[in-house]
Design a protein around this motif. Sequence first.
Motif, PDB file in Angstrom:
ATOM      1  N   LEU A   1      -8.164  -0.519   7.039  1.00 15.79           N
ATOM      2  CA  LEU A   1      -6.968   0.320   6.932  1.00 15.79           C
ATOM      3  C   LEU A   1      -7.363   1.794   6.924  1.00 15.79           C
ATOM      4  O   LEU A   1      -6.729   2.614   7.597  1.00 15.79           O
ATOM      5  CB  LEU A   1      -6.167  -0.049   5.686  1.00 15.79           C
ATOM      6  CG  LEU A   1      -4.878   0.721   5.459  1.00 15.79           C
ATOM      7  CD1 LEU A   1      -3.923   0.587   6.643  1.00 15.79           C
ATOM      8  CD2 LEU A   1      -4.200   0.244   4.169  1.00 15.79           C
TER       9      LEU A   1
ATOM     10  N   LEU B   1      -5.131   7.005   1.601  1.00 19.56           N
ATOM     11  CA  LEU B   1      -4.770   5.728   0.996  1.00 19.56           C
ATOM     12  C   LEU B   1      -4.763   5.916  -0.512  1.00 19.56           C
ATOM     13  O   LEU B   1      -5.815   6.132  -1.118  1.00 19.56           O
ATOM     14  CB  LEU B   1      -5.761   4.643   1.426  1.00 19.56           C
ATOM     15  CG  LEU B   1      -5.517   3.241   0.886  1.00 19.56           C
ATOM     16  CD1 LEU B   1      -4.127   2.724   1.253  1.00 19.56           C
ATOM     17  CD2 LEU B   1      -6.600   2.292   1.413  1.00 19.56           C
TER      18      LEU B   1
ATOM     19  N   LEU C   1       1.118  -0.650  11.367  1.00 23.85           N
ATOM     20  CA  LEU C   1       0.152  -1.235  10.437  1.00 23.85           C
ATOM     21  C   LEU C   1       0.804  -2.155   9.419  1.00 23.85           C
ATOM     22  O   LEU C   1       0.121  -2.911   8.728  1.00 23.85           O
ATOM     23  CB  LEU C   1      -0.610  -0.127   9.695  1.00 23.85           C
ATOM     24  CG  LEU C   1      -1.332   0.904  10.556  1.00 23.85           C
ATOM     25  CD1 LEU C   1      -1.987   1.957   9.677  1.00 23.85           C
ATOM     26  CD2 LEU C   1      -2.352   0.239  11.467  1.00 23.85           C
TER      27      LEU C   1
ATOM     28  N   ILE D   1      -4.226  -5.942   6.391  1.00 23.82           N
ATOM     29  CA  ILE D   1      -5.422  -5.233   6.846  1.00 23.82           C
ATOM     30  C   ILE D   1      -6.294  -4.911   5.627  1.00 23.82           C
ATOM     31  O   ILE D   1      -5.805  -4.380   4.629  1.00 23.82           O
ATOM     32  CB  ILE D   1      -5.052  -3.940   7.598  1.00 23.82           C
ATOM     33  CG1 ILE D   1      -4.158  -4.258   8.807  1.00 23.82           C
ATOM     34  CG2 ILE D   1      -6.295  -3.187   8.029  1.00 23.82           C
ATOM     35  CD1 ILE D   1      -3.570  -3.036   9.476  1.00 23.82           C
TER      36      ILE D   1
ATOM     37  N   TYR E   1      -3.781   0.346  -2.991  1.00 21.93           N
ATOM     38  CA  TYR E   1      -3.873  -0.860  -2.181  1.00 21.93           C
ATOM     39  C   TYR E   1      -3.641  -2.025  -3.142  1.00 21.93           C
ATOM     40  O   TYR E   1      -4.583  -2.482  -3.816  1.00 21.93           O
ATOM     41  CB  TYR E   1      -5.250  -0.947  -1.519  1.00 21.93           C
ATOM     42  CG  TYR E   1      -5.388  -2.089  -0.536  1.00 21.93           C
ATOM     43  CD1 TYR E   1      -5.142  -1.890   0.816  1.00 21.93           C
ATOM     44  CD2 TYR E   1      -5.740  -3.356  -0.962  1.00 21.93           C
ATOM     45  CE1 TYR E   1      -5.254  -2.926   1.727  1.00 21.93           C
ATOM     46  CE2 TYR E   1      -5.859  -4.400  -0.060  1.00 21.93           C
ATOM     47  CZ  TYR E   1      -5.618  -4.187   1.277  1.00 21.93           C
ATOM     48  OH  TYR E   1      -5.735  -5.223   2.172  1.00 21.93           O
TER      49      TYR E   1
ATOM     50  N   ALA F   1      -8.011   2.773  10.369  1.00 26.77           N
ATOM     51  CA  ALA F   1      -6.753   2.902  11.119  1.00 26.77           C
ATOM     52  C   ALA F   1      -6.057   4.216  10.775  1.00 26.77           C
ATOM     53  O   ALA F   1      -5.517   4.890  11.671  1.00 26.77           O
ATOM     54  CB  ALA F   1      -5.848   1.712  10.837  1.00 26.77           C
TER      55      ALA F   1
ATOM     56  N   VAL G   1       0.840  -1.191   0.000  1.00 28.28           N
ATOM     57  CA  VAL G   1       0.000   0.000   0.000  1.00 28.28           C
ATOM     58  C   VAL G   1       0.877   1.244   0.000  1.00 28.28           C
ATOM     59  O   VAL G   1       2.022   1.223   0.465  1.00 28.28           O
ATOM     60  CB  VAL G   1      -0.971   0.025   1.203  1.00 28.28           C
ATOM     61  CG1 VAL G   1      -1.921  -1.156   1.158  1.00 28.28           C
ATOM     62  CG2 VAL G   1      -0.247   0.064   2.519  1.00 28.28           C
TER      63      VAL G   1
ATOM     64  N   THR H   1       0.702  -4.964   4.024  1.00 26.21           N
ATOM     65  CA  THR H   1      -0.253  -5.207   5.095  1.00 26.21           C
ATOM     66  C   THR H   1      -1.260  -6.265   4.680  1.00 26.21           C
ATOM     67  O   THR H   1      -1.473  -6.489   3.482  1.00 26.21           O
ATOM     68  CB  THR H   1      -0.986  -3.899   5.489  1.00 26.21           C
ATOM     69  OG1 THR H   1      -1.731  -4.117   6.675  1.00 26.21           O
ATOM     70  CG2 THR H   1      -1.901  -3.414   4.389  1.00 26.21           C
TER      71      THR H   1
END
Length: 162
Positions: free
Chosen positions: A70, A98, A29, A65, A101, A73, A4, A63
């Motif tokens: 995410l 973000l 993370l 997640i 991903y 988070a 990510v 990650t």
Amino acid sequence: MNTVYVALGANLASPKAQLDQACQALKALASDGQLSVSPYYQSAPMGDVPQPDYLNAVARFTTTIAPLALLDALQAIENEQGRVREVRWGARTLDLDLLLYGDWQLDIPRLQVPHYGMKTRSFVLLPLLDLAPDLILPCGTKLTSLITEELKRQVQQLGPDH
């Protein structure tokens, strides 16, 4: 496991310290505790809200997640560092977006990945280029094809000591 990329920005309450602290939080993370961070860049704010210039960077980690977890988070990190959402594109202690991903493409009410504005924002593209010069976006666009001389003039890379 997904790689990510997260954009970081701050222009209040010691922006360099805000980015440094956010990087430490992002390590938690990461599946392996490893985080790569671009150099910090200085850029003018977006929009028409009078405010100080920003410090920006991009972080990369792997990650497991899930995307929405995410996002939650990342928003928790922002909140822990005093982020207040009062004015769109207003000044902030910390902004975490973000960007990518893995190769996922999502467009749901809370999250769009790749990030909707990343292809036009110098303060995202240039730090991303520092981390992944050979990156190809999920849509097939080469990152290098988005970099123009005009984009390069819009931000100033800070030295290794930030």
